[in-house]
Write a protein that holds these residues in place. Structure first.
Motif, short mmCIF file in Angstrom:
data_model
loop_
_atom_site.label_atom_id
_atom_site.label_comp_id
_atom_site.label_asym_id
_atom_site.label_seq_id
_atom_site.Cartn_x
_atom_site.Cartn_y
_atom_site.Cartn_z
N GLN A 139 0.83 -1.20 0.00
CA GLN A 139 0.00 0.00 0.00
C GLN A 139 0.87 1.26 0.00
N CYS A 140 1.91 1.27 0.82
CA CYS A 140 2.83 2.41 0.86
C CYS A 140 3.48 2.64 -0.50
N LEU A 141 3.94 1.57 -1.12
CA LEU A 141 4.62 1.67 -2.41
C LEU A 141 3.74 2.29 -3.48
N PHE A 142 2.54 1.75 -3.65
CA PHE A 142 1.71 2.21 -4.77
C PHE A 142 0.95 3.50 -4.43
N SER A 143 0.74 3.78 -3.16
CA SER A 143 0.18 5.09 -2.79
C SER A 143 1.18 6.19 -3.13
N PHE A 144 2.44 5.94 -2.83
CA PHE A 144 3.49 6.90 -3.18
C PHE A 144 3.57 7.09 -4.68
N LEU A 145 3.59 5.98 -5.42
CA LEU A 145 3.69 6.07 -6.88
C LEU A 145 2.52 6.84 -7.47
N PHE A 146 1.31 6.57 -6.98
CA PHE A 146 0.15 7.23 -7.55
C PHE A 146 0.14 8.72 -7.20
N ILE A 147 0.28 9.05 -5.92
CA ILE A 147 0.16 10.46 -5.50
C ILE A 147 1.23 11.32 -6.15
N PRO A 201 -2.46 12.90 -22.30
CA PRO A 201 -3.36 11.95 -21.63
C PRO A 201 -2.77 11.44 -20.31
N ILE A 202 -3.64 10.97 -19.45
CA ILE A 202 -3.17 10.37 -18.19
C ILE A 202 -2.34 9.13 -18.51
N PRO A 203 -1.14 9.02 -17.94
CA PRO A 203 -0.32 7.83 -18.20
C PRO A 203 -1.05 6.55 -17.81
N LYS A 204 -0.85 5.52 -18.61
CA LYS A 204 -1.49 4.22 -18.32
C LYS A 204 -1.07 3.68 -16.96
N SER A 205 0.16 4.03 -16.55
CA SER A 205 0.64 3.54 -15.25
C SER A 205 -0.25 4.00 -14.11
N LEU A 206 -0.84 5.20 -14.22
CA LEU A 206 -1.70 5.70 -13.15
C LEU A 206 -2.97 4.88 -13.02
N PHE A 207 -3.49 4.38 -14.13
CA PHE A 207 -4.66 3.50 -14.08
C PHE A 207 -4.31 2.20 -13.34
N ILE A 208 -3.11 1.69 -13.62
CA ILE A 208 -2.65 0.47 -12.95
C ILE A 208 -2.46 0.71 -11.46
N TYR A 209 -1.79 1.83 -11.14
CA TYR A 209 -1.59 2.16 -9.73
C TYR A 209 -2.94 2.33 -9.03
N GLY A 210 -3.90 2.94 -9.71
CA GLY A 210 -5.21 3.16 -9.13
C GLY A 210 -5.91 1.85 -8.79
N GLY A 249 -7.66 3.02 -0.40
CA GLY A 249 -7.23 3.54 -1.68
C GLY A 249 -8.32 4.34 -2.38
N LEU A 250 -9.56 4.07 -2.01
CA LEU A 250 -10.68 4.83 -2.57
C LEU A 250 -10.58 6.31 -2.20
N PHE A 251 -10.00 6.62 -1.03
CA PHE A 251 -9.80 8.01 -0.65
C PHE A 251 -8.91 8.73 -1.67
N ILE A 252 -7.80 8.07 -2.02
CA ILE A 252 -6.85 8.67 -2.95
C ILE A 252 -7.47 8.85 -4.33
N ILE A 253 -8.19 7.84 -4.79
CA ILE A 253 -8.82 7.92 -6.12
C ILE A 253 -9.89 9.00 -6.14
#
Length: 537
Positions: free
Chosen positions: A153-161, A174-183, A193-197
Motif C-alpha cells: 500500500q505504501c509503495l503504490f500510494s506513493f507512486l500514484f500520489i 493523456p493520463i499515463p497508463k501507469s496511473l490507471f494500474i496504480y489506481g 485507496g478509494l480516498f486517494i482515487i
C-alpha cells in the motif's frame, strides 16, 4: 565521465546504506522473535494468518474463505490475498512468503523514493537522510515483520500520489497508463485507496477533465466491484465483513447524525483517546498545512508539491474520520511515509530561502513548535520497534498454541472462536467465527443489532460445536454462563492480543472431561510464561 561515475557510486552508496538501515533492525528483531518462539517464524498479528488461510484455500481448493468449502469474505485486502494464493500455488504454502513479499516491496519502495529524490535534485547526503527517516517513521521494518499488505500500500500510494501530481503540471497530454494500474492496485490492496482515487477524480473534475476522471474512477474501482458482485452472488455482503464490522453505523435521526458528526469532529479529529497512533496521525493535519504556509511563496510555481500536500492532508482527514489508525502502527503508515517525503523535500530545497537571520529571536519558538509537531511521530515509531518482538511472542503463546492444540486433539471437529486466523490456518477443523468476520449469520446479526446471547448460543448448537475458545471480555456473561468453563490460558505482557486470557468452554454435553484431559496433556507443550487455570466444578 569521471563525474558521472562518481554520481553512480554515491547513488549506490546511498541505496546500500539505506538497505542496511532497513535490514539491520529487521534482522535483530527477527532474531529476538525466533529466540522467544522456539525458532518459529511468527507474525505479530492474527490478521496475517487470515490472509494466509484464505490464500491457502484459494490455491488448493479454489475457495475464498477460512474453510475449503464455504465462501467467507473475511479479508479486507483482495489483491494481497490473491497474490499470496498465487505464490502458494507456485511455491507451496509457506509462512515465510508474506515476509518475503513485504521485504521485496520495501526494497522497491526505497529504490522508488530515491529515484524521485534524484529527480528533485536532492543531494546524495540528503537523499540518505530522507530514506532513513522513511524507514524509521513509517516504520518499514515493522510493516515487513507484520506480513500484511501495508508495505505494498505504501509503495503504490506513493507512486500514484507523486506521479499523478507531477502529471498535473502538463495536463494537455493523456493520463499515463501507469496511473490507471496504480489506481487499481491501491484500491484492491486496501479499501482506503478509494480516498486517494476520490481526490484524484475531484482534481480532474476541477481541471475540467470529465472523461479522464470517469475513466480513472471506473478502472480503479473495477476490481472491488467485481469482487463485490461475486460476494453478493455467494450470499455475502458487497463489502468484506472485515470492512463492514469495523465501521460505525449512522442512526437515521437528528440526534444520531449529530452524534456521528460529533464523534468524527471531536473524538477522531481532535482527541486521541485511542493512543499514540491517532495522535501522531492527527499531527499530520498540523504538519502539512504548516509546511505549505511556511513555503507558500516557493510553492506558487510548484503546483505538484501543493497537490501532494493536499492529497495527504485530505486522505488523513478521511482516514481519521471513516477508517482507523493503529492496530500495530500500520493503518496510517502510507500517510506518514508520504508526509515524511514531501515535507523533507520542501525543508531541504527551500529552507535556505527563508529569512532566518532576520528572525533569530524566533528560532527557539520554531524549535519548540517543530518538537511539538513531530514528537508523537517519534513516540509512535519507538513504540512500534519496542513492541514488535513481544507482539510476536504474544501471538505465539496464545493464537499459535490454540491452533496447535486444536490440530493435535480436534483436527476434524467443529470449534467456536472469536479470533479466526492462526486457529484456522494451522489445522483442518471447522471454525465457527463468533465475531462475524467469517460467518454471515453472525455478521448480519451484528449489523442489525441482533447478536444476542441466545442467538450466538443457537449458532453454536446448530453447528454442533464441540467447545469454544473465546475472550470472556468480548461476550455477554449470559452467553458464557450457558456453557461450562473448564480452563483458561493467560499470557504475560500482552501488547497485541484482544485479551491476555482465553477461556475454554465445553459445549457438547459430557465433553468437559475429555476437554480437560486434552488440555492437561497439552499443558506440558505450552510456553513457560503461559499460566493455566482449570475449572472442574
Amino acid at each position: 565521465m569521471q563525474q558521472n561515475k562518481s554520481g553512480i557510486t554515491q547513488k549506490t552508496i546511498v541505496l546500500i546504506t539505506a538497505l542496511i538501515a532497513l535490514i539491520l533492525p529487521l534482522a535483530l528483531i527477527e532474531m529476538q522473535v525466533l529466540r522467544l518462539t522456539g525458532g518459529k517464524l511468527i507474525y505479530p498479528l492474527d490478521d496475517t494468518y487470515i490472509h494466509m488461510v484464505i490464500a491457502k484455500n484459494l490455491a488448493l481448493y479454489n475457495n475464498w474463505g477460512i474453510s475449503p468449502e464455504t465462501f467467507q469474505s473475511a479479508s479486507s485486502s483482495i489483491l494481497y490475498t490473491v497474490l499470496l494464493s498465487a505464490l502458494f500455488k507456485l511455491f507451496s504454502v509457506n509462512t515465510l512468503i508474506p515476509f518475503i513479499v513485504n521485504l521485496v516491496a520495501a526494497v522497491i519502495l526505497i529504490f522508488v523514493i530515491q529515484r524521485r529524490l534524484q529527480k528533485e535534485d536532492i543531494e546524495f547526503i540528503w537523499q540518505l537522510l530522507i530514506l532513513l527517516l522513511v524507514i524509521f517513521f513509517t516504520p518499514l521494518p515493522i510493516l515487513i515483520i507484520s506480513g500484511m499488505e501495508h508495505t505494498i500500500q505504501c509503495l503504490f500510494s506513493f507512486l500514484f500520489i507523486f506521479n499523478f501530481s507531477e502529471w498535473t503540471k502538463t495536463r494537455e497530454r493523456p493520463i499515463p497508463k501507469s496511473l490507471f494500474i496504480y489506481g487499481m492496485i491501491i484500491c484492491s490492496i486496501r479499501y482506503e485507496g478509494l480516498f486517494i482515487i476520490a481526490i484524484a477524480c475531484c482534481s480532474l473534475l476541477y481541471y475540467r477533465k470529465v472523461i479522464p476522471a470517469f475513466l480513472l474512477g471506473f478502472v480503479s474501482i473495477l476490481p472491488l466491484a467485481v469482487f463485490g458482485f461475486i460476494s453478493v452472488l455467494k450470499g455475502s455482503y458487497f463489502l468484506p465483513n472485515s470492512v463492514l464490522l469495523k465501521t460505525s453505523p449512522v442512526e437515521l435521526s437528528n440526534s444520531g447524525f449529530s452524534g456521528y458528526l460529533s464523534n468524527i469532529l471531536i473524538e477522531k479529529l481532535t482527541l486521541a483517546k485511542t493512543g499514540i497512533t491517532a495522535l501522531a496521525t492527527q499531527r499530520l493535519l498540523l504538519i502539512l498545512p504548516c509546511a505549505y504556509l511556511l513555503f507558500r511563496k516557493q510553492l506558487k510555481n510548484k503546483s505538484a508539491y501543493s497537490l501532494i500536500i493536499l492529497f495527504i492532508t485530505i486522505c488523513t482527514v478521511l482516514q481519521l474520520a471513516f477508517a482507523k489508525t493503529g492496530w500495530f502502527y500500520r493503518y496510517e503508515a502510507y500517510l506518514v511515509m508520504c508526509a515524511v517525503v514531501i515535507v523533507s523535500i520542501l525543508l531541504i530545497k527551500y529552507t535556505k530561502q527563508l529569512r532566518w537571520r532576520e528572525n533569530k529571536a524566533l528560532l527557539p519558538v520554531f524549535a519548540f513548535i517543530f518538537f511539538f509537531l513531530f514528537f508523537p511521530l517519534i513516540l509512535r515509531s519507538a513504540a512500534a520497534y519496542s513492541k514488535a518482538a513481544q507482539a510476536c511472542k504474544n501471538i505465539y503463546e496464545q493464537q499459535y498454541q490454540m491452533g496447535d492444540f486444536i490440530k493435535k486433539f480436534y483436527n476434524t471437529d467443529t470449534i467456536a472462536v472469536n479470533d479466526i486466523g492462526a486457529v484456522s490456518f494451522f489445522n483442518q477443523s471447522t471454525i465457527i467465527d463468533l465475531w462475524g468476520l467469517a460467518n454471515m449469520d453472525v455478521a448480519k446479526a451484528k449489523k442489525d443489532g441482533h447478536d444476542t446471547p441466545a442467538f450466538l448460543n443457537e449458532i453454536v448448537e446448530k453447528n454442533k460445536v464441540e467447545f469454544a475458545i473465546v475472550y470472556d471480555s468480548w461476550f455477554d456473561d449470559a452467553l458464557l454462563h450457558t456453557w461450562k468453563k473448564v480452563a483458561t490460558w493467560q499470557i504475560e505482557n500482552n501488547v497485541i492480543c484482544g485479551d491476555a486470557t482465553v477461556s475454554f468452554y465445553a459445549i457438547k454435553p459430557g465433553s468437559d472431561e475429555t476437554l480437560i484431559r486434552n488440555l492437561t496433556t497439552y499443558q506440558s507443550l505450552l510456553p513457560a510464561d503461559v499460566t493455566v487455570e482449570y475449572y472442574n466444578e
